[in-house]
Write a protein that holds these residues in place. Structure first.
Motif, mmCIF file in Angstrom:
data_model
loop_
_atom_site.group_PDB
_atom_site.id
_atom_site.type_symbol
_atom_site.label_atom_id
_atom_site.label_comp_id
_atom_site.label_asym_id
_atom_site.label_seq_id
_atom_site.Cartn_x
_atom_site.Cartn_y
_atom_site.Cartn_z
ATOM 1 N N LEU A 279 0.815 -1.221 0.000
ATOM 2 C CA LEU A 279 0.000 0.000 0.000
ATOM 3 C C LEU A 279 0.845 1.266 0.000
ATOM 4 O O LEU A 279 0.443 2.275 -0.577
ATOM 5 C CB LEU A 279 -0.938 0.014 1.212
ATOM 6 C CG LEU A 279 -2.054 -1.027 1.226
ATOM 7 C CD1 LEU A 279 -2.879 -0.880 2.494
ATOM 8 C CD2 LEU A 279 -2.945 -0.874 -0.006
ATOM 9 N N GLY A 280 1.985 1.224 0.645
ATOM 10 C CA GLY A 280 2.823 2.420 0.713
ATOM 11 C C GLY A 280 2.482 3.326 1.875
ATOM 12 O O GLY A 280 2.840 4.510 1.877
ATOM 13 N N LEU A 281 1.796 2.795 2.888
ATOM 14 C CA LEU A 281 1.432 3.610 4.052
ATOM 15 C C LEU A 281 2.596 3.751 5.030
ATOM 16 O O LEU A 281 2.754 4.774 5.680
ATOM 17 C CB LEU A 281 0.230 2.994 4.769
ATOM 18 C CG LEU A 281 -1.123 3.116 4.054
ATOM 19 C CD1 LEU A 281 -2.179 2.299 4.781
ATOM 20 C CD2 LEU A 281 -1.542 4.581 3.969
ATOM 21 N N ASP A 282 3.391 2.684 5.131
ATOM 22 C CA ASP A 282 4.529 2.714 6.053
ATOM 23 C C ASP A 282 5.748 3.315 5.356
ATOM 24 O O ASP A 282 6.166 2.823 4.304
ATOM 25 C CB ASP A 282 4.868 1.306 6.549
ATOM 26 C CG ASP A 282 3.702 0.684 7.301
ATOM 27 O OD1 ASP A 282 2.983 1.446 7.988
ATOM 28 O OD2 ASP A 282 3.514 -0.542 7.189
ATOM 29 N N GLU A 283 6.288 4.370 5.939
ATOM 30 C CA GLU A 283 7.435 5.047 5.334
ATOM 31 C C GLU A 283 8.708 4.643 6.052
ATOM 32 O O GLU A 283 8.895 4.931 7.227
ATOM 33 C CB GLU A 283 7.246 6.567 5.381
ATOM 34 C CG GLU A 283 8.187 7.302 4.440
ATOM 35 C CD GLU A 283 7.840 8.769 4.291
ATOM 36 O OE1 GLU A 283 8.270 9.558 5.152
ATOM 37 O OE2 GLU A 283 7.125 9.134 3.332
ATOM 38 N N GLU A 284 9.598 3.962 5.326
ATOM 39 C CA GLU A 284 10.875 3.534 5.882
ATOM 40 C C GLU A 284 11.891 4.668 5.757
ATOM 41 O O GLU A 284 11.819 5.478 4.835
ATOM 42 C CB GLU A 284 11.366 2.303 5.111
ATOM 43 C CG GLU A 284 12.531 1.581 5.755
ATOM 44 C CD GLU A 284 12.945 0.343 4.962
ATOM 45 O OE1 GLU A 284 13.978 -0.261 5.321
ATOM 46 O OE2 GLU A 284 12.239 0.013 3.981
ATOM 47 N N LYS A 285 12.836 4.739 6.681
ATOM 48 C CA LYS A 285 13.846 5.791 6.668
ATOM 49 C C LYS A 285 15.255 5.180 6.636
ATOM 50 O O LYS A 285 15.496 4.090 7.131
ATOM 51 C CB LYS A 285 13.726 6.688 7.908
ATOM 52 C CG LYS A 285 12.434 7.501 7.976
ATOM 53 C CD LYS A 285 12.407 8.597 6.928
ATOM 54 C CE LYS A 285 11.161 9.455 7.048
ATOM 55 N NZ LYS A 285 11.126 10.540 6.037
ATOM 56 N N MET A 286 16.174 5.937 6.034
ATOM 57 C CA MET A 286 17.588 5.559 6.032
ATOM 58 C C MET A 286 18.389 6.769 6.481
ATOM 59 O O MET A 286 18.198 7.873 5.963
ATOM 60 C CB MET A 286 18.023 5.121 4.630
ATOM 61 C CG MET A 286 19.501 4.796 4.522
ATOM 62 S SD MET A 286 19.945 4.240 2.853
ATOM 63 C CE MET A 286 21.715 4.012 3.032
ATOM 64 N N LYS A 287 19.286 6.572 7.445
ATOM 65 C CA LYS A 287 20.071 7.678 7.982
ATOM 66 C C LYS A 287 21.436 7.734 7.300
ATOM 67 O O LYS A 287 22.176 6.751 7.302
ATOM 68 C CB LYS A 287 20.249 7.514 9.496
ATOM 69 C CG LYS A 287 20.752 8.766 10.204
ATOM 70 C CD LYS A 287 20.864 8.493 11.696
ATOM 71 C CE LYS A 287 21.152 9.768 12.480
ATOM 72 N NZ LYS A 287 20.009 10.658 12.566
ATOM 73 N N ILE A 288 21.750 8.888 6.711
ATOM 74 C CA ILE A 288 23.063 9.134 6.129
ATOM 75 C C ILE A 288 23.638 10.366 6.816
ATOM 76 O O ILE A 288 23.028 11.439 6.774
ATOM 77 C CB ILE A 288 22.992 9.341 4.606
ATOM 78 C CG1 ILE A 288 22.446 8.088 3.920
ATOM 79 C CG2 ILE A 288 24.367 9.688 4.041
ATOM 80 C CD1 ILE A 288 22.315 8.204 2.418
ATOM 81 N N ILE A 289 24.787 10.200 7.437
ATOM 82 C CA ILE A 289 25.406 11.223 8.298
ATOM 83 C C ILE A 289 24.390 11.573 9.389
ATOM 84 O O ILE A 289 24.122 10.756 10.238
ATOM 85 C CB ILE A 289 25.883 12.453 7.484
ATOM 86 C CG1 ILE A 289 26.789 12.008 6.311
ATOM 87 C CG2 ILE A 289 26.666 13.402 8.398
ATOM 88 C CD1 ILE A 289 27.319 13.138 5.452
ATOM 89 N N ASP A 290 23.781 12.769 9.346
ATOM 90 C CA ASP A 290 22.799 13.130 10.373
ATOM 91 C C ASP A 290 21.411 13.349 9.780
ATOM 92 O O ASP A 290 20.547 13.926 10.443
ATOM 93 C CB ASP A 290 23.239 14.411 11.102
ATOM 94 C CG ASP A 290 24.504 14.202 11.912
ATOM 95 O OD1 ASP A 290 24.650 13.104 12.483
ATOM 96 O OD2 ASP A 290 25.346 15.115 11.970
ATOM 97 N N THR A 291 21.193 12.913 8.557
ATOM 98 C CA THR A 291 19.941 13.202 7.851
ATOM 99 C C THR A 291 19.155 11.929 7.579
ATOM 100 O O THR A 291 19.717 10.941 7.090
ATOM 101 C CB THR A 291 20.226 13.930 6.519
ATOM 102 O OG1 THR A 291 20.956 15.138 6.788
ATOM 103 C CG2 THR A 291 18.937 14.282 5.804
ATOM 104 N N ASP A 292 17.856 11.955 7.880
ATOM 105 C CA ASP A 292 16.967 10.825 7.580
ATOM 106 C C ASP A 292 16.343 11.029 6.208
ATOM 107 O O ASP A 292 15.748 12.066 5.933
ATOM 108 C CB ASP A 292 15.862 10.711 8.630
ATOM 109 C CG ASP A 292 16.386 10.219 9.970
ATOM 110 O OD1 ASP A 292 17.290 9.358 9.951
ATOM 111 O OD2 ASP A 292 15.906 10.692 11.015
ATOM 112 N N LEU A 293 16.471 10.019 5.360
ATOM 113 C CA LEU A 293 15.909 10.061 4.013
ATOM 114 C C LEU A 293 14.833 8.992 3.859
ATOM 115 O O LEU A 293 14.927 7.916 4.453
ATOM 116 C CB LEU A 293 16.999 9.819 2.958
ATOM 117 C CG LEU A 293 18.121 10.854 2.864
ATOM 118 C CD1 LEU A 293 19.196 10.353 1.913
ATOM 119 C CD2 LEU A 293 17.583 12.196 2.385
ATOM 120 N N THR A 294 13.811 9.293 3.067
ATOM 121 C CA THR A 294 12.787 8.296 2.758
ATOM 122 C C THR A 294 13.413 7.163 1.951
ATOM 123 O O THR A 294 14.137 7.402 0.981
ATOM 124 C CB THR A 294 11.640 8.940 1.956
ATOM 125 O OG1 THR A 294 11.048 9.981 2.727
ATOM 126 C CG2 THR A 294 10.587 7.904 1.594
#
Length: 308
Positions: free
Chosen positions: A244-259
């Motif tokens: 569905l795409g309701l849950d948004e996963e994050k990836m941390k690079i340095i100090d920034t969270d990206l989708t």
């Protein structure tokens, strides 16, 4: 090894070196600048000696009101072993006391014809870019409809081949194999390619190809802000993938969270088209249009109506 030295400022901003030439290899460790106005008045308790010092018209006009002894004392205190350089702006005449103190302490004394505020802004931008935290990520960075998409995954999963198909579809390659990333702000990551492999793609069985030579200058970019991470992995039948795409996963690079979006790879899937749509859908979400959320709300409304 220091990222920036005083001699880099001299070359980049075409500054005139008029004294303290033995100190041009001094490291610059902060992007913060100092305009030592209060120091000119004799208050050195919190003097940030490790910053680039800018002397504009205000500072030097006040300096001229001091006694000869005060002038020597102020300039001797201004020039420390930690001071990377002192820049006199607007092409003003350099006080003799400053010249003598800078030469004695080997502090580079530089002259600029630019206005103080303008030079301060340019120096800050340059130093923040050069001194920003950096890292390197194995992956491919592509500009898709203005969205910087970082494609990651294990070796051989098809990242470069997908990037090639995206370039053929009119998008622009930033980096392949290794993406150099610097954090310019709290939530701003800029990706670029190492100079050695800039504009190159490695395709297994074909070898190294030059994207700019094959597809033209419009097919490449030197750097791009990273907004979205798409991770490719071999399809695992036992794993439940988001449908569905309701849950948004994050990836941390340095100090920034990206989708982050995880895409399973198997024969027959057109990854280039899927990633293209993912980039467009990401843009829509940032504009406030979330198809998955709309569907969920529609479904809940339908259930509630049926129960009534």
């Amino acid at each position: 090894m220091p990222k920036v030295r005083t001699k880099d400022l001299i070359e980049h901003f075409q500054l005139e070196l008029i004294g303290g030439e033995n100190g041009i290899d001094r490291p610059i460790k902060t992007s913060d600048l100092s305009r030592p106005g209060i120091e000119m008045a004799g208050f050195f308790t919190y003097y940030p000696a490790d910053r680039v010092q800018l002397l504009g018209m205000t500072e030097l006009t006040f300096f001229e009101t001091l006694t000869p002894e005060q002038k020597r004392d102020r300039m001797n205190a201004l020039c420390t072993p930690k001071t990377p350089c002192i820049i006199v702006t607007r092409g003003q005449q350099v006080p003799l006391e400053l010249m003598e103190a800078a030469c004695e302490a080997n502090v580079p004394l530089l002259l600029s014809t630019q206005k103080t505020t303008r030079l301060s802004s340019r120096l800050t931008n340059y130093l923040e870019s050069k001194l920003a935290p950096t890292t390197a990520v194995h992956g491919v960075l592509v500009d898709i409809y203005g969205v910087g998409v970082l494609i990651t995954g294990s070796s051989g999963v098809g990242k470069s081949e997908t990037a090639l198909e995206l370039v053929k579809r009119g998008h622009r390659l930033v980096a392949d194999d290794s993406v150099e990333i610097r954090q310019e702000d709290e939530d701003t990551l800029i990706g670029s390619s190492p100079e050695l492999i800039e504009h190159l793609l490695e395709i297994r069985g074909l070898g190294i190809i030059n994207v700019m030579t094959l597809f033209g200058a419009g097919a490449v970019r030197n750097h791009k802000r990273i907004s979205l991470v798409i991770h490719l992995e071999i399809w695992d039948q036992k794993k439940n993938y988001d449908r569905l795409g309701l849950d948004e996963e994050k990836m941390k690079i340095i100090d920034t969270d990206l989708t982050k979006i995880t895409l399973p790879v198997r024969p027959g899937r057109n990854l280039a088209v899927i990633i293209e749509v993912a980039a467009m859908n990401f843009r829509l979400k940032r504009m406030g249009v979330n198809a998955a959320q709309q569907f969920s709300e529609r479904l809940m409304n339908a259930i509630e109506t049926k129960e009534e």
